[in-house]
Design a protein around this motif. Structure first.
Motif, PDB file in Angstrom:
ATOM      1  N   ASP A   1       0.681  -1.175  -0.076  1.00 17.20           N
ATOM      2  CA  ASP A   1      -0.044   0.067  -0.053  1.00 17.20           C
ATOM      3  C   ASP A   1       0.789   1.233   0.083  1.00 17.20           C
ATOM      4  O   ASP A   1       0.301   2.392  -0.063  1.00 17.20           O
ATOM      5  N   VAL A   2       2.050   1.149   0.134  1.00 11.10           N
ATOM      6  CA  VAL A   2       3.046   2.257   0.113  1.00 11.10           C
ATOM      7  C   VAL A   2       2.911   3.163  -1.055  1.00 11.10           C
ATOM      8  O   VAL A   2       2.891   2.697  -1.979  1.00 11.10           O
ATOM      9  N   GLY A   3       2.763   4.450  -0.692  1.00  5.54           N
ATOM     10  CA  GLY A   3       2.879   5.367  -1.966  1.00  5.54           C
ATOM     11  C   GLY A   3       2.257   6.623  -1.647  1.00  5.54           C
ATOM     12  O   GLY A   3       1.760   6.963  -0.464  1.00  5.54           O
ATOM     13  N   THR A   4       1.894   7.496  -2.486  1.00  5.48           N
ATOM     14  CA  THR A   4       0.964   8.744  -2.307  1.00  5.48           C
ATOM     15  C   THR A   4      -0.150   8.887  -2.838  1.00  5.48           C
ATOM     16  O   THR A   4      -0.418   8.181  -3.995  1.00  5.48           O
ATOM     17  N   TYR A   5      -1.196   8.896  -2.085  1.00  3.53           N
ATOM     18  CA  TYR A   5      -2.833   8.991  -2.545  1.00  3.53           C
ATOM     19  C   TYR A   5      -3.190  10.281  -2.538  1.00  3.53           C
ATOM     20  O   TYR A   5      -3.200  11.124  -1.932  1.00  3.53           O
ATOM     21  N   PHE A   6      -3.657  10.738  -4.025  1.00  5.60           N
ATOM     22  CA  PHE A   6      -4.296  11.833  -4.105  1.00  5.60           C
ATOM     23  C   PHE A   6      -5.817  12.026  -4.477  1.00  5.60           C
ATOM     24  O   PHE A   6      -5.990  10.796  -5.135  1.00  5.60           O
ATOM     25  N   CYS A   7      -6.325  12.797  -4.178  1.00  2.72           N
ATOM     26  CA  CYS A   7      -7.669  13.048  -4.566  1.00  2.72           C
ATOM     27  C   CYS A   7      -7.625  13.904  -5.768  1.00  2.72           C
ATOM     28  O   CYS A   7      -6.632  14.727  -5.814  1.00  2.72           O
ATOM     29  N   ALA A   8      -8.608  14.158  -6.658  1.00  5.98           N
ATOM     30  CA  ALA A   8      -8.531  14.967  -7.538  1.00  5.98           C
ATOM     31  C   ALA A   8     -10.081  15.345  -8.156  1.00  5.98           C
ATOM     32  O   ALA A   8     -10.998  14.515  -7.984  1.00  5.98           O
ATOM     33  N   VAL A   9     -10.170  16.689  -8.374  1.00  4.71           N
ATOM     34  CA  VAL A   9     -11.411  17.034  -8.889  1.00  4.71           C
ATOM     35  C   VAL A   9     -11.215  17.702 -10.083  1.00  4.71           C
ATOM     36  O   VAL A   9     -10.289  18.301 -10.519  1.00  4.71           O
ATOM     37  N   GLY A  10     -12.568  17.923 -10.938  1.00  8.42           N
ATOM     38  CA  GLY A  10     -12.514  18.438 -12.226  1.00  8.42           C
ATOM     39  C   GLY A  10     -14.016  18.106 -12.714  1.00  8.42           C
ATOM     40  O   GLY A  10     -14.706  16.982 -12.309  1.00  8.42           O
ATOM     41  N   SER A  11     -14.551  19.032 -13.431  1.00  7.58           N
ATOM     42  CA  SER A  11     -15.948  18.670 -14.032  1.00  7.58           C
ATOM     43  C   SER A  11     -16.055  19.262 -15.366  1.00  7.58           C
ATOM     44  O   SER A  11     -15.361  20.146 -15.852  1.00  7.58           O
ATOM     45  N   GLY A  12     -16.766  18.804 -16.264  1.00  8.19           N
ATOM     46  CA  GLY A  12     -17.162  19.373 -17.330  1.00  8.19           C
ATOM     47  C   GLY A  12     -15.717  19.376 -18.151  1.00  8.19           C
ATOM     48  O   GLY A  12     -14.887  18.229 -18.340  1.00  8.19           O
ATOM     49  N   ASN A  13     -15.544  20.407 -18.737  1.00 10.23           N
ATOM     50  CA  ASN A  13     -14.284  20.519 -19.584  1.00 10.23           C
ATOM     51  C   ASN A  13     -13.041  20.863 -18.660  1.00 10.23           C
ATOM     52  O   ASN A  13     -11.968  20.921 -19.376  1.00 10.23           O
ATOM     53  N   THR A  14     -13.322  21.026 -17.465  1.00 11.54           N
ATOM     54  CA  THR A  14     -11.826  21.697 -16.666  1.00 11.54           C
ATOM     55  C   THR A  14     -11.085  20.628 -16.303  1.00 11.54           C
ATOM     56  O   THR A  14     -11.446  19.376 -16.319  1.00 11.54           O
ATOM     57  N   PRO A  15      -9.505  20.836 -16.174  1.00 11.91           N
ATOM     58  CA  PRO A  15      -8.693  19.755 -16.168  1.00 11.91           C
ATOM     59  C   PRO A  15      -8.894  19.177 -14.662  1.00 11.91           C
ATOM     60  O   PRO A  15      -9.669  19.836 -13.848  1.00 11.91           O
ATOM     61  N   LEU A  16      -8.345  18.120 -14.272  1.00 13.75           N
ATOM     62  CA  LEU A  16      -8.429  17.664 -12.951  1.00 13.75           C
ATOM     63  C   LEU A  16      -7.382  18.150 -12.341  1.00 13.75           C
ATOM     64  O   LEU A  16      -6.020  18.580 -12.593  1.00 13.75           O
ATOM     65  N   VAL A  17      -7.625  18.752 -11.061  1.00 15.69           N
ATOM     66  CA  VAL A  17      -6.740  19.315 -10.111  1.00 15.69           C
ATOM     67  C   VAL A  17      -6.720  18.445  -8.900  1.00 15.69           C
ATOM     68  O   VAL A  17      -7.650  17.885  -8.328  1.00 15.69           O
ATOM     69  N   PHE A  18      -5.553  18.310  -8.704  1.00 21.89           N
ATOM     70  CA  PHE A  18      -5.033  17.444  -7.513  1.00 21.89           C
ATOM     71  C   PHE A  18      -4.965  18.165  -6.359  1.00 21.89           C
ATOM     72  O   PHE A  18      -4.266  18.977  -5.931  1.00 21.89           O
ATOM     73  N   GLY A  19      -5.249  17.133  -5.293  1.00 21.50           N
ATOM     74  CA  GLY A  19      -4.756  17.737  -3.858  1.00 21.50           C
ATOM     75  C   GLY A  19      -3.210  17.689  -3.655  1.00 21.50           C
ATOM     76  O   GLY A  19      -2.643  16.875  -4.375  1.00 21.50           O
ATOM     77  N   LYS A  20      -2.759  17.787  -2.536  1.00 18.50           N
ATOM     78  CA  LYS A  20      -1.466  17.725  -2.264  1.00 18.50           C
ATOM     79  C   LYS A  20      -0.887  16.261  -2.064  1.00 18.50           C
ATOM     80  O   LYS A  20       0.248  15.882  -2.044  1.00 18.50           O
ATOM     81  N   GLY A  21      -1.813  15.436  -1.658  1.00 23.17           N
ATOM     82  CA  GLY A  21      -1.447  14.031  -1.531  1.00 23.17           C
ATOM     83  C   GLY A  21      -1.085  13.727   0.094  1.00 23.17           C
ATOM     84  O   GLY A  21      -0.902  14.501   0.741  1.00 23.17           O
ATOM     85  N   THR A  22      -1.381  12.431   0.367  1.00 20.59           N
ATOM     86  CA  THR A  22      -1.070  11.823   1.631  1.00 20.59           C
ATOM     87  C   THR A  22       0.026  10.664   1.462  1.00 20.59           C
ATOM     88  O   THR A  22      -0.148   9.685   0.397  1.00 20.59           O
ATOM     89  N   ARG A  23       1.060  10.995   1.656  1.00 12.51           N
ATOM     90  CA  ARG A  23       2.449   9.959   1.547  1.00 12.51           C
ATOM     91  C   ARG A  23       2.184   9.016   2.631  1.00 12.51           C
ATOM     92  O   ARG A  23       2.469   9.340   3.743  1.00 12.51           O
ATOM     93  N   LEU A  24       1.972   7.664   2.370  1.00 12.81           N
ATOM     94  CA  LEU A  24       1.749   6.420   3.130  1.00 12.81           C
ATOM     95  C   LEU A  24       3.031   5.672   3.287  1.00 12.81           C
ATOM     96  O   LEU A  24       3.670   5.186   2.282  1.00 12.81           O
ATOM     97  N   SER A  25       3.411   5.561   4.474  1.00 14.74           N
ATOM     98  CA  SER A  25       4.663   4.608   4.603  1.00 14.74           C
ATOM     99  C   SER A  25       4.113   3.633   5.459  1.00 14.74           C
ATOM    100  O   SER A  25       3.397   3.795   6.692  1.00 14.74           O
ATOM    101  N   VAL A  26       4.442   2.428   5.334  1.00 14.54           N
ATOM    102  CA  VAL A  26       4.126   0.946   6.207  1.00 14.54           C
ATOM    103  C   VAL A  26       5.273   0.499   6.552  1.00 14.54           C
ATOM    104  O   VAL A  26       6.228   0.014   5.762  1.00 14.54           O
ATOM    105  N   ILE A  27       5.647   0.318   7.757  1.00 12.70           N
ATOM    106  CA  ILE A  27       6.496  -0.362   8.432  1.00 12.70           C
ATOM    107  C   ILE A  27       6.252  -1.763   8.700  1.00 12.70           C
ATOM    108  O   ILE A  27       5.305  -2.100   9.607  1.00 12.70           O
TER     109      ILE A  27
END
Lengths: 114, 110
Positions: free
Chosen positions: B83-109
């Motif tokens: 599951d390690v990685g960065t998880y981003f949410c992204a929003v956009g509607s109609g013809n607008t491009p996807l804009v990403f959140g800053k992301g949450t970086r997950l580390s699993v020990i």
């Protein structure tokens, strides 16, 4: 499975030089994008392209940048007079249509300006 | 354009623990997408939420869209090293491009 392909995977250039990053979007997709990701940071929107013209661009996408779709398959990002701060990963993405469709990203081009 | 705030920025968990990342918008969203970026990789689409109060599951991942369509969450049950990685949410509607959140970086020990 169809995919977005980007070349080169890594580009090193001298400050002040021009670079062209290339992308082949998925063939039946209508919307194309360039995003930039500085190491460890968010994925930043640069520009979107639809119907053979720029449909939207961000503040980052100034006169230093241009995009082209020179033929039916390639989509290029040109960066003129590169600066050190242009060093980043550049992702191309395509979508079948806007709104509610997922974006497919290429593997990215890592640009290093020295 | 639309903006989303995503928290936390980083999350370190022991393998087997749960993980949650949140996205919030000041405006009502038409939809929200989630992407995962493995270290050194590119963003890969996970899911899209469209309906108010929607909940979708993918194995150990649970995605929720708020009733007011202004927030969303991704919850991972019993994290694994994969599951390690960065998880981003992204929003956009109609013809607008996807804009990403800053992301949450997950580390699993392990």
């Amino acid at each position: 499975e169809p995919e977005v392909t980007q070349t080169p995977s890594h580009q090193v250039t001298q400050m002040g030089q021009e670079v062209i990053l290339r992308c082949v979007p998925i063939s039946n997709h209508l919307y194309f994008y360039w995003y930039r990701q500085i190491l460890g940071q968010k994925v930043e929107f640069l520009v979107s392209f639809y119907n053979n013209e720029i449909s939207e661009k961000s503040e980052i996408f100034d006169d230093q940048f241009s995009v082209e779709r020179p033929d039916g398959s390639n989509f290029t990002l040109k960066i003129r007079s590169t600066k050190l701060e242009d060093s980043a990963m550049y992702f191309c993405a395509s979508r079948l249509r806007g709104g509610d469709t997922e974006a497919f990203f290429g593997q990215g081009t890592r640009l290093t300006v020295v | 354009g639309q903006q989303v705030m995503q928290i936390p920025q980083y999350q370190h968990v022991q393998e087997g623990e749960d993980f949650t990342t949140y996205c919030n918008s000041s405006t009502t969203l038409s939809n929200i997408q989630w992407y995962k970026q493995r270290p050194g990789g590119h963003p890969v689409f996970l899911i899209q939420l469209v309906k108010s109060g929607e909940v979708k599951k993918q194995k150990r991942l649970t995605f929720q869209f708020g009733e007011a369509k202004k927030n969303s969450s991704l919850h991972i049950t019993a994290t694994q090293t994969t599951d390690v990685g960065t998880y981003f949410c992204a929003v956009g509607s109609g013809n607008t491009p996807l804009v990403f959140g800053k992301g949450t970086r997950l580390s699993v020990i392990a």
